[in-house]
Motif scaffolding. Sequence first.
Motif, PDB file in Angstrom:
ATOM      1  N   ARG A  14      43.544  42.796  54.372  1.00 52.98           N
ATOM      2  CA  ARG A  14      44.825  43.145  53.759  1.00 52.98           C
ATOM      3  C   ARG A  14      44.743  43.080  52.220  1.00 52.98           C
ATOM      4  N   ASP A  15      44.936  41.905  51.663  1.00 46.04           N
ATOM      5  CA  ASP A  15      45.007  41.856  50.199  1.00 46.04           C
ATOM      6  C   ASP A  15      43.684  42.254  49.549  1.00 46.04           C
ATOM      7  N   HIS A 207      48.011  30.953  47.406  1.00 49.33           N
ATOM      8  CA  HIS A 207      47.484  32.321  47.388  1.00 49.33           C
ATOM      9  C   HIS A 207      47.383  32.759  45.932  1.00 49.33           C
ATOM     10  N   HIS A 209      45.037  35.106  42.790  1.00 54.07           N
ATOM     11  CA  HIS A 209      44.176  36.271  42.518  1.00 54.07           C
ATOM     12  C   HIS A 209      43.245  35.906  41.375  1.00 54.07           C
ATOM     13  N   GLN A 243      41.354  38.047  45.707  1.00 56.37           N
ATOM     14  CA  GLN A 243      41.184  36.594  45.823  1.00 56.37           C
ATOM     15  C   GLN A 243      39.746  36.211  45.439  1.00 56.37           C
TER      16      GLN A 243
HETATM   17 CO    CO Z   1      48.119  38.780  46.794  1.00 56.89          CO
END
Ligand code: CO
Length: 468
Positions: A14-15, A207, A209, A243
């Motif tokens: 996903r991310d 979470h 980045h 991430q």
């Molecule tokens: Co994100």
Amino acid sequence: MSAKRVRLVETVLRDGHQSILATRMRMKHMLPALQQLDEIGYDALECWGGATFDSCIRFLDENPWERLRTLKANLKNTPLQMLLRGQNLLGYKHYADDVVEAFVRKAKENGMDRIRIFDALNDPRNMRAAIEAGNKAGVHVQGTMVYTISPVHTNESFVKVARELKEMGIDSLCIKDMSGLLAPYDAESLVKDLRKEFGDKFDIDLHSHFTCGLASATYLKAVEAGVDIIDTALSPFGHATSQPATESIVEIFKGTPYDTGLDLAKMRELATYFRGVRKEIADEFGLTPAHEVLPEVRHYQIPGGMLSNTQNQLKEMGMADKFFDVMDEMPRVREDLGFPPLVTPTSQIVGTMAMMNVLFQSQGNPRYMTTPAEVKDLVRGKYGALPAAVKPEIKELIIGDETPITHRPADDVAPEMEKMRADLEAKGFTGVTEEDVLTYAMFPEVALQYFEKHATPVTQKVLNYKGE
Ligand code: CO
């Protein structure tokens, strides 16, 4: 403080690809890796929601609901996780409560285990319906605070949001640092304050980045301060604006009390596979994978994706030389409008206004000479409560003497499910499922195009229908 294994949420499905390759990963890319991903022992696999739903029907010609069912069928051991924009679901506006309720229920029925629910303004009222629906559906509800930096965003203000979310009945809490702004010692201090307030009542997930180059160090300090779960992406879809790389994070904690216990050899195989996937996607769509670290994002306080978007838009407008003016204008607009955190949809709203202001000024006109409807609605309270008051003189410029609403914005949205279904049936579709209605409610135009193309099994179109 008692140390314990840190748990990882893998975001490659996903991310990871949303951040590195514009959300273009297809089901066919995921399928060959699912069994191995499932064997790693991740706390969850983030694999749905965010921009993936939109991307499925807009760019990839895939049914997102079918994707979810396929993922569930192939992931027997690992919980599936998704990202949900509160009352905005996976779209860009507030939907009615009955749409929110149906969406969350259907997500659960189709295989979702854990739903991370956030609101761009951290207004708990915009998360309430989704949280209640999640509790009713029996899904794990992760309440979320979006992290941002401003004079009004203090540890106390975040703890207050967390307290309200807790009262709504969340199972865990997420600190969502979508632009990678959270610095290591600030994370330590925030997590300590959250632990002081809530003890071990729920798990805390961080979470972040890698955008500003801070996230690995931030994870280290946050874990030491008591975060239970951190989000990482396998290296081909990690770092840059995504991430921190999963393998690197596993190495960081190896041999310590926080050791993840996860198998790096298995991850190397997966990384080799996903490196091929990254090349395939980049080739097919003519994209360059995001690879830069952008420390200036922290200075300008804008999401990483916006830097390149703004650059492109300015080029198209023949204003490429105004880039730094726009960057400087962005925090000013944000301050004028009460310091909204910048994440979909507020990032687009503030970004557009900043660009317009720079354009007006370059023509010798005043800032806010005209304002888009979304900016007016933000000031009117229609996206929720802003973290601070809009500057009075700016408010006057944008909405005159109108009084902003103070109630929950979705209270003004009438039930939509029946109307949406009737709409589809009036257009000649038969065999419309509740999933189809939800797809249509969120993305009306794109959904229609998708349905037209796929008469079965999604919907069965009456063949003599002539269109509108
Ligand atoms: Co994100």
